[in-house]
Design an enzyme around this catalytic site. Structure first.
Site, short mmCIF file in Angstrom:
data_model
loop_
_atom_site.label_atom_id
_atom_site.label_comp_id
_atom_site.label_asym_id
_atom_site.label_seq_id
_atom_site.Cartn_x
_atom_site.Cartn_y
_atom_site.Cartn_z
NE ARG A 80 7.72 -29.26 39.59
CZ ARG A 80 8.40 -30.35 39.22
NH1 ARG A 80 8.30 -31.46 39.93
NH2 ARG A 80 9.16 -30.33 38.16
CE LYS A 183 12.69 -28.17 38.37
NZ LYS A 183 13.74 -28.95 39.04
CD GLU A 219 13.96 -33.42 46.80
OE1 GLU A 219 13.53 -33.92 45.75
OE2 GLU A 219 13.71 -32.25 47.13
N1 PLP Z 1 13.63 -33.09 43.29
C1 PLP Z 1 14.32 -32.02 42.89
C2 PLP Z 1 15.00 -31.19 43.92
C3 PLP Z 1 14.39 -31.71 41.52
O1 PLP Z 1 15.09 -30.65 41.09
C4 PLP Z 1 13.71 -32.52 40.60
C5 PLP Z 1 13.72 -32.18 39.18
O2 PLP Z 1 12.84 -31.57 38.68
C6 PLP Z 1 13.01 -33.63 41.07
C7 PLP Z 1 13.00 -33.89 42.42
C8 PLP Z 1 12.25 -34.51 40.14
O3 PLP Z 1 11.04 -33.90 39.74
P1 PLP Z 1 10.41 -34.24 38.35
O4 PLP Z 1 10.19 -35.70 38.32
O5 PLP Z 1 9.13 -33.49 38.33
O6 PLP Z 1 11.36 -33.79 37.32
C1 COI Z 2 14.92 -31.97 36.33
O1 COI Z 2 14.90 -33.17 36.61
O2 COI Z 2 14.22 -31.49 35.45
C2 COI Z 2 15.75 -31.03 37.04
O3 COI Z 2 15.44 -29.91 37.02
C3 COI Z 2 16.93 -31.50 37.74
C4 COI Z 2 18.12 -30.57 37.69
C5 COI Z 2 18.71 -30.42 36.34
C6 COI Z 2 17.88 -29.29 38.38
#
Ligand code: PLP
Ligand code: COI
Length: 337
Positions: A80, A183, A219
């Site tokens: 990612r 991200k 989301e």
């Molecule tokens: N959506 C956003 C905007 C986020 O910042 C995060 C955190 O990383 C997620 C979703 C969840 O992604 P993940 O499960 O890969 O941490």
């Molecule tokens: C995560 O779930 O890792 C995130 O980055 C969420 C937030 C702290 C930005």
């Protein structure tokens, strides 16, 4: 670490002993450096400062009952970050470099990995920034990849207790063809005002709608959304949300538990037919949702039984795999030694 109260840790920054860094210069990545400074020397005209040329990641390591440190799905975070880097013209860090930096930063800060059974974990934050000075809007040629760690507790203060979410049409987090799927820091800057409004009004987060039609669920602030109905795990398909690794994992677990899964557009009004809903992400793990308020129309979607049975099963299975309590049948866990 005698002075850390592991089971009371919030999701926040704790100073640890070391971070690791690697510079990209003249078209290649340099040596990995270990630093004990919390600061970086940065040119005042660096592209990351002015034009938001930066991306970050978030992943967790867990101490198992057997005393082994387990890292969850790091390859997915590497992929990612590479996607995000390509999306805003930065040098994508090679997967093997990403792995070396993570392992090093964890092993150098071993004493900050929260003990098994405390509910806390070690959060790893990779950060990639453009460092070249530019005054015109242009991508950098030089980059810095840095990783630090912080022992953390639950993201939403309540842990695995129900939270409420606010729907608002007055703000968007990301444009339909914008950077929502990467991200990158700009998405989070764009969310600050609406998130503050939600917090001030007592909600855990904003539930964003698609920016174009304001009809479909996108989301939940820093986490993906899912709903359960008719023995099916349903999560939004959208070009403007972050592809969550936790969400992807929960879909696999749901299938393993005998549920059907669907990734498709979800109209906001479909909420009234959901039996359970939740927010999921690395930081959030799963936060069961008990109420979603549509501010503009004065409608409340309530899930009075939250956390529901399936949400609880998903949560327990995810944590059991992450901490090594259950066998890693999905091949998601790497032992860091
Ligand atoms: N959506 C956003 C905007 C986020 O910042 C995060 C955190 O990383 C997620 C979703 C969840 O992604 P993940 O499960 O890969 O941490
Ligand atoms: C995560 O779930 O890792 C995130 O980055 C969420 C937030 C702290 C930005």
């Amino acid at each position: 670490m005698e002075n850390i109260n592991w089971s009371e840790l919030p999701f926040g920054y704790v100073k640890t002993d070391y971070n690791v860094r690697c510079y990209y210069k003249d078209g290649k990545w340099g040596q990995i450096k270990v630093s004990s400074s919390e600061y970086i020397p940065l040119h005042i005209a660096a592209t990351s400062l002015h034009y938001g040329q930066q991306s970050f990641e978030g992943l967790k390591a867990f101490m198992g009952e057997d005393g082994k440190i387990r890292l969850f799905r790091w390859e997915e975070n590497a992929k990612r970050m590479q996607d995000s880097a390509r999306g805003i013209l930065m040098a994508p860090p090679p997967t093997e470099l990403f792995r070396k930096l993570i392992y090093k930063v964890i092993l150098k800060n071993k004493k900050f990995v929260p003990p098994y059974g405390t509910g806390a974990s070690l959060y790893i934050r990779p950060l990639l920034i453009g460092t070249s000075p530019k005054v015109g809007v242009k991508p950098a040629e030089e980059f810095l990849l840095i990783m630090f760690v912080s022992p953390v507790g639950p993201y939403f203060k309540t842990g695995f207790s129900p939270v409420s979410m606010l729907v608002t049409r007055k703000y968007d987090r990301a444009a339909p063809l914008g950077t929502g799927k990467y991200k990158v820091g700009g998405n989070y800057a764009a969310s600050l005002t609406s998130m503050k409004k939600a917090h001030d009004e007592g909600y855990a987060s904003v539930l964003y709608l698609d920016a174009k039609e304001k009809k479909y669920i996108d989301e939940c602030g820093p986490a993906n959304f899912f709903g359960i109905k008719n023995n099916t795990y349903i999560t939004p398909k959208s070009e403007s949300i972050l592809p969550s690794i936790t969400n992807q994992s929960l879909m696999s677990i749901a299938e393993h538990l005998g549920l059907k899964t669907e990734r498709r557009a979800i109209e906001l009004t479909e909420l009234s037919s959901f039996e359970e809903t939740g927010a999921c992400g690395t930081a959030a793990v799963i936060s069961p949702i008990s109420k979603i308020t549509d501010d503009d129309y004065g409608i409340n979607y309530e899930f009075k039984n939250a956390p529901g049975k399936i949400t609880t099963q998903l949560y327990e299975k995810l944590l059991a795999v992450q901490t090594g309590k259950d066998e890693d049948i999905f091949g998601w866990v790497s032992i860091v030694e």
